[in-house]
Design a protein around this motif. Sequence first.
Motif, short mmCIF file in Angstrom:
data_model
loop_
_atom_site.label_atom_id
_atom_site.label_comp_id
_atom_site.label_asym_id
_atom_site.label_seq_id
_atom_site.Cartn_x
_atom_site.Cartn_y
_atom_site.Cartn_z
N ALA A 261 -4.59 -0.04 -10.09
CA ALA A 261 -4.34 1.40 -10.10
C ALA A 261 -5.58 2.19 -9.73
N HIS A 262 -6.75 1.55 -9.86
CA HIS A 262 -8.00 2.19 -9.47
C HIS A 262 -8.55 1.62 -8.17
N GLY A 263 -7.68 0.96 -7.40
CA GLY A 263 -8.04 0.53 -6.06
C GLY A 263 -8.78 -0.78 -5.95
N VAL A 264 -8.78 -1.62 -7.01
CA VAL A 264 -9.49 -2.89 -6.98
C VAL A 264 -8.50 -4.01 -7.23
N SER A 265 -8.45 -4.97 -6.33
CA SER A 265 -7.54 -6.10 -6.46
C SER A 265 -8.24 -7.25 -7.19
N VAL A 266 -7.67 -7.69 -8.31
CA VAL A 266 -8.23 -8.78 -9.11
C VAL A 266 -7.13 -9.76 -9.44
N ASP A 267 -7.36 -11.03 -9.17
CA ASP A 267 -6.41 -12.08 -9.53
C ASP A 267 -6.41 -12.23 -11.05
N ARG B 176 -14.83 3.55 -11.55
CA ARG B 176 -15.01 2.59 -10.47
C ARG B 176 -15.59 1.30 -11.05
N SER B 177 -15.40 0.21 -10.33
CA SER B 177 -15.84 -1.10 -10.82
C SER B 177 -16.67 -1.82 -9.77
N ALA B 178 -17.66 -2.56 -10.25
CA ALA B 178 -18.47 -3.39 -9.36
C ALA B 178 -17.65 -4.50 -8.72
N LEU B 179 -16.45 -4.75 -9.24
CA LEU B 179 -15.61 -5.81 -8.68
C LEU B 179 -15.25 -5.55 -7.23
N SER B 180 -15.36 -4.30 -6.78
CA SER B 180 -15.07 -4.00 -5.38
C SER B 180 -16.08 -4.65 -4.44
N LEU B 181 -17.21 -5.13 -4.98
CA LEU B 181 -18.26 -5.74 -4.14
C LEU B 181 -17.95 -7.19 -3.77
N GLY B 182 -17.05 -7.83 -4.48
CA GLY B 182 -16.74 -9.23 -4.17
C GLY B 182 -16.29 -9.96 -5.41
#
Length: 391
Positions: free
Chosen positions: A90-96, A222-228
């Motif tokens: 919902a905040h634009g970050v895809s996480v398995d 925002r999350s650092a997960l967007s970096l990889g």
Amino acid sequence: MNSRTDLPFALAARNDAIEPFHVMEIVKAAAALQAQGEDVIHMSIGEPDFTAPPAVQAALVAAVQAGQTAYTPALGITPLREAIAAHYAAHGVSVDPARIVITAGASGAMLLALAALVGPGDEVLLPDPTYPCNRHFVSAFGATPVLQPCGPEQAFQLTAADVAARWTPKTRGVMIASPANPTGTSIDPTELAKIHAEVRRRGGFLLVDEIYAGLVYDHEPRSALSLGDDLIVINSFSKYFCMTGWRLGWMVVPPGMVAAVEKLGQNLYICPSALAQHAALACFLPESIAIYEQRRQAFRERRDWLVPALSGLRLSVPVMPDGAFYVYADCSRFAADSEAFAYRVLNDAKVCIVPGRDFGFADPGRYVRLSYATALPRIQEAVARMAKVLG
């Protein structure tokens, strides 16, 4: 050499590497004043004055009545892992969801992550100031926390240049928090990407504490997960979700780290609280999110009132906090030592604030931390009392 005790046996040497939590001393002093009938306003501990929304409370009762009290998988129940993944989406970050590990609070996540990552002889780079338990988690596993002074000119946060300059053959990785305790500041996304690149280039790990990521005021979460997918990100139900005593958190780890963390969790504590996990599913209901967002706005209103008010008291705030619920203020105009200043404010104004001593070694005597995790009228009363004391 172990500290002397009245025990007939020696304690483990790691105890000597972990300092007491000094903030608790001033909290105890405040409690003593309250026991004498004094009205003490607490702007010390980082605990929201809100509690879990009605839907979450109802879900807990329903879980009890349904008997959902058995052990869960060490990684957490699948529906909660999926709900957290949907929250990121919902905040634009895809996480398995398979990368999400439910833990016994963010502290449990830190312990699992560092148990998997570091050992004796290793070093981990952290900013100074920083939340004290973070460096103590490193010490608990025999590694050495290396604190890099980070002043207000860099928003009290590490930079990529700091990482490059302080990295040694013993460095295993970097731990940062954004927004951070005690400063309430976040790392600029561009700088965070540069830090990530520096760490990746050296084959190290980057662990990002995001327990205040939902409580930001000048930008969207925002999350650092967007970096990889090679970062470790830790979060919690304590702060944004207002569930401190429920002891529930999570972390997102690289795919290749899941099995190691699962094995450690199975052995160290079996699983997080089953009841807390089932109840936490209701955190992500639309009606609960609406309440959380209202509370985020309330925290912002408190910040926007408090920072100018502190400046009016001549307590300088060198960096505007953009998240969490802390203000890191310069009290050097009034005292050479922030601990003496904090006790003066406690004893004379009956307001409990925190000196910088706990948060590192880079000029801690200059700063105090004030928490605005209390109602605005109480904050306003606290400032009025301080104004009388400080003239």
